[in-house]
Design a protein around this motif. Structure first.
Motif, PDB file in Angstrom:
ATOM      1  N   GLY A 209      19.939 -56.301  39.240  1.00 19.02           N
ATOM      2  CA  GLY A 209      21.072 -55.645  39.964  1.00 19.02           C
ATOM      3  C   GLY A 209      20.777 -55.432  41.546  1.00 19.02           C
ATOM      4  N   VAL A 210      19.304 -55.232  41.763  1.00 18.99           N
ATOM      5  CA  VAL A 210      18.976 -55.217  43.036  1.00 18.99           C
ATOM      6  C   VAL A 210      18.844 -56.557  43.736  1.00 18.99           C
ATOM      7  CG1 VAL A 210      16.940 -54.508  44.469  1.00 18.99           C
ATOM      8  CG2 VAL A 210      17.702 -53.258  42.343  1.00 18.99           C
ATOM      9  N   ALA A 211      18.424 -57.848  42.660  1.00 16.62           N
ATOM     10  CA  ALA A 211      18.303 -59.067  43.204  1.00 16.62           C
ATOM     11  C   ALA A 211      19.238 -59.747  43.434  1.00 16.62           C
ATOM     12  CB  ALA A 211      17.256 -59.720  41.992  1.00 16.62           C
ATOM     13  N   LEU A 212      20.392 -59.665  42.781  1.00 16.23           N
ATOM     14  CA  LEU A 212      21.709 -60.528  43.143  1.00 16.23           C
ATOM     15  C   LEU A 212      22.071 -60.696  44.450  1.00 16.23           C
ATOM     16  CD1 LEU A 212      23.846 -59.602  39.897  1.00 16.23           C
ATOM     17  CD2 LEU A 212      22.607 -61.714  40.593  1.00 16.23           C
ATOM     18  N   PRO A 213      22.249 -59.425  45.216  1.00 17.38           N
ATOM     19  CA  PRO A 213      22.737 -59.803  46.566  1.00 17.38           C
ATOM     20  C   PRO A 213      21.595 -60.710  47.418  1.00 17.38           C
ATOM     21  CG  PRO A 213      23.049 -57.599  46.112  1.00 17.38           C
ATOM     22  CD  PRO A 213      22.253 -58.193  45.124  1.00 17.38           C
ATOM     23  N   ARG A 230      21.039 -66.166  28.986  1.00 14.11           N
ATOM     24  CA  ARG A 230      21.235 -66.217  30.446  1.00 14.11           C
ATOM     25  C   ARG A 230      22.313 -65.224  30.903  1.00 14.11           C
ATOM     26  NH1 ARG A 230      21.056 -72.400  32.200  1.00 14.11           N
ATOM     27  NH2 ARG A 230      19.313 -73.265  30.826  1.00 14.11           N
ATOM     28  N   SER A 231      21.968 -64.663  31.907  1.00 19.25           N
ATOM     29  CA  SER A 231      23.180 -64.089  32.625  1.00 19.25           C
ATOM     30  C   SER A 231      24.272 -64.553  33.037  1.00 19.25           C
ATOM     31  CB  SER A 231      22.281 -62.972  33.869  1.00 19.25           C
ATOM     32  OG  SER A 231      23.198 -62.242  34.712  1.00 19.25           O
ATOM     33  N   LYS A 286      32.208 -53.430  36.817  1.00 15.50           N
ATOM     34  CA  LYS A 286      31.374 -53.005  38.093  1.00 15.50           C
ATOM     35  C   LYS A 286      29.916 -53.302  37.802  1.00 15.50           C
ATOM     36  CE  LYS A 286      32.292 -49.758  40.949  1.00 15.50           C
ATOM     37  NZ  LYS A 286      32.176 -48.405  41.546  1.00 15.50           N
ATOM     38  N   LEU A 287      29.433 -52.680  36.597  1.00 18.60           N
ATOM     39  CA  LEU A 287      28.147 -52.847  36.270  1.00 18.60           C
ATOM     40  C   LEU A 287      27.859 -54.255  35.601  1.00 18.60           C
ATOM     41  CD1 LEU A 287      27.441 -49.661  34.172  1.00 18.60           C
ATOM     42  CD2 LEU A 287      26.827 -50.081  36.527  1.00 18.60           C
ATOM     43  N   ARG A 288      28.839 -55.005  35.235  1.00 17.93           N
ATOM     44  CA  ARG A 288      28.313 -56.066  34.732  1.00 17.93           C
ATOM     45  C   ARG A 288      28.259 -57.442  35.724  1.00 17.93           C
ATOM     46  NH1 ARG A 288      32.539 -56.302  31.313  1.00 17.93           N
ATOM     47  NH2 ARG A 288      31.308 -55.730  29.519  1.00 17.93           N
ATOM     48  N   ARG A 289      29.051 -56.900  36.876  1.00 21.34           N
ATOM     49  CA  ARG A 289      28.862 -57.707  38.125  1.00 21.34           C
ATOM     50  C   ARG A 289      27.519 -57.782  38.767  1.00 21.34           C
ATOM     51  NH1 ARG A 289      34.518 -56.352  38.743  1.00 21.34           N
ATOM     52  NH2 ARG A 289      33.780 -54.566  40.222  1.00 21.34           N
ATOM     53  N   GLU A 293      24.442 -54.364  31.424  1.00 21.59           N
ATOM     54  CA  GLU A 293      25.491 -54.018  30.600  1.00 21.59           C
ATOM     55  C   GLU A 293      25.495 -52.773  29.848  1.00 21.59           C
ATOM     56  OE1 GLU A 293      27.510 -56.189  29.080  1.00 21.59           O
ATOM     57  OE2 GLU A 293      26.996 -57.898  30.448  1.00 21.59           O
ATOM     58  N   VAL A 294      26.652 -51.997  29.693  1.00 24.60           N
ATOM     59  CA  VAL A 294      26.594 -50.883  29.181  1.00 24.60           C
ATOM     60  C   VAL A 294      26.029 -50.811  27.667  1.00 24.60           C
ATOM     61  CG1 VAL A 294      28.334 -48.995  28.263  1.00 24.60           C
ATOM     62  CG2 VAL A 294      28.453 -50.105  30.480  1.00 24.60           C
ATOM     63  N   VAL A 295      25.168 -49.706  27.309  1.00 18.33           N
ATOM     64  CA  VAL A 295      24.536 -49.829  26.197  1.00 18.33           C
ATOM     65  C   VAL A 295      24.610 -48.166  25.833  1.00 18.33           C
ATOM     66  CG1 VAL A 295      22.570 -50.096  24.681  1.00 18.33           C
ATOM     67  CG2 VAL A 295      23.072 -51.672  26.662  1.00 18.33           C
ATOM     68  N   ALA A 296      25.801 -47.910  25.217  1.00 16.18           N
ATOM     69  CA  ALA A 296      26.072 -46.301  24.679  1.00 16.18           C
ATOM     70  C   ALA A 296      25.118 -45.940  23.688  1.00 16.18           C
ATOM     71  CB  ALA A 296      27.319 -46.081  25.065  1.00 16.18           C
TER      72      ALA A 296
END
Length: 325
Positions: A209-213, A230-231, A286-289, A293-296
């Motif tokens: 999430g930090v690296a993508l931009p 793969r992501s 938003k998180l997926r972008r 991934e949500v893991v409740a």
């Protein structure tokens, strides 16, 4: 006058209306703002996730959720503060599950017990990205391995701190590939990632999430993803397993915790809020972008995951002889 008072009292008793002391009823939880601790510096994956989920929980709970960053000592400074907080549900912590689970293996004199925090729910999981600085000549994992083997210890790698998930992932990587690089710890994933982007260090496992931009802007070069697949955000970047190291597994998991002793009804209220928030499609998208991934999970499932994570990384810590004072 006394007779009249007595008659009035008798009449009141007969009618069952004798005045009794008024007992104040506790306000329903939550009745004031909630502090959400993050034991890492601003800008890292944990901090970003806390602010996003905290904002949604505030809407559902009807109270502000204020993020408070307390970085240092591989997350144990913030975790210790929450452990000693009043178990009333007004001080929580969003922590990387791996960091909380492995702390007892790393620190001899931990300022709290392993059961000092009450699990509420897993929140999300995110792979790490093995990245190199923009000027690096490595075009793939094989190139990086050749460079490292040709010059043992010359390449340096950044992490979010000694004992962090990125540090342990790096140690596991070196163990499996029989390579040697020099560790440069930072106070959080954000600073560690920027160190690679600025060319201060050569390589590092960083949160996606930090690296993508930075990858999109050409400031980081991705070599491999640590997940089992793969992501979708980086479909052209192979996994570490695809690159020839199938035994490698390192994923950052994030969980919500309260101080031990927090009333079950409060934990249940928090769990219900998390369940509703994580079900929201807008937040999930938003998180997926961001590669997350949500893991409740239920509190019990989070506790089980902690034990499994502790055992798995405990072996790496023992074999690599990683000890923090």
């Amino acid at each position: 006058m006394k007779i009249a008072h007595a008659l009035l009292l008798m009449a009141s008793v007969a009618c069952g209306v004798v005045a009794s002391p008024v007992v104040a009823q506790p306000s329903p939880y939550p009745s004031r703002p909630i502090k959400l601790m993050v034991a890492w510096a601003p800008g890292g994956a944990t901090d970003i996730l806390a602010r996003q989920i905290g904002a949604e929980m505030a809407k559902h709970l009807g109270q502000s959720v204020v993020v408070d960053n307390r970085p240092g000592a591989v997350g144990t400074i913030g975790q210790a503060e929450v452990a000693k907080a009043a178990p009333d549900g007004y001080t929580l912590i969003l922590a990387t599950n791996s960091t909380y689970a492995i702390a007892p293996h790393l620190i001899k004199k931990l300022p709290y017990s392993q059961d000092a925090l009450a699990p509420v729910s897993l929140l999300a999981a995110s792979p790490l990205i093995l990245t190199v600085k923009p000027a690096s000549t490595a075009r793939g994992l094989a190139d990086l391995l050749d460079m490292s083997r040709a010059n043992p210890g010359k390449l340096n790698f950044s992490t979010g701190g000694s004992g962090s998930t990125s540090h342990l992932a790096s140690e596991l990587f070196m163990d499996l590939t029989k390579t040697s690089m020099t560790h440069i710890p930072y106070k959080g994933g954000g600073p560690a990632t920027m160190a690679i982007a600025m060319g201060e260090v050569d390589v590092g496992f960083v949160d996606i999430g930090v690296a993508l931009p930075l990858i999109a802007g050409g400031r980081l070069k991705p070599l491999a993803v640590t997940g089992s697949a793969r992501s979708p955000m980086l479909p052209d970047v192979p996994t570490v397993g695809e690159s020839g190291i199938p035994q490698f597994d390192a994923t950052t998991k994030f969980g919500l915790f309260a101080p031990a002793g927090t009333a079950k009804e409060v934990v249940d209220r928090l769990y219900e809020s998390v369940r509703v928030v994580l079900a929201g499609q807008e937040l999930r998208d938003k998180l997926r972008r961001q590669g997350v991934e949500v893991v409740a999970s239920t509190p019990e499932e989070l506790r089980k995951d902690m034990l499994e994570t502790s055992a798995r990384w405990g072996r790496v810590i023992t074999e690599r002889r990683i000890v923090l004072d």
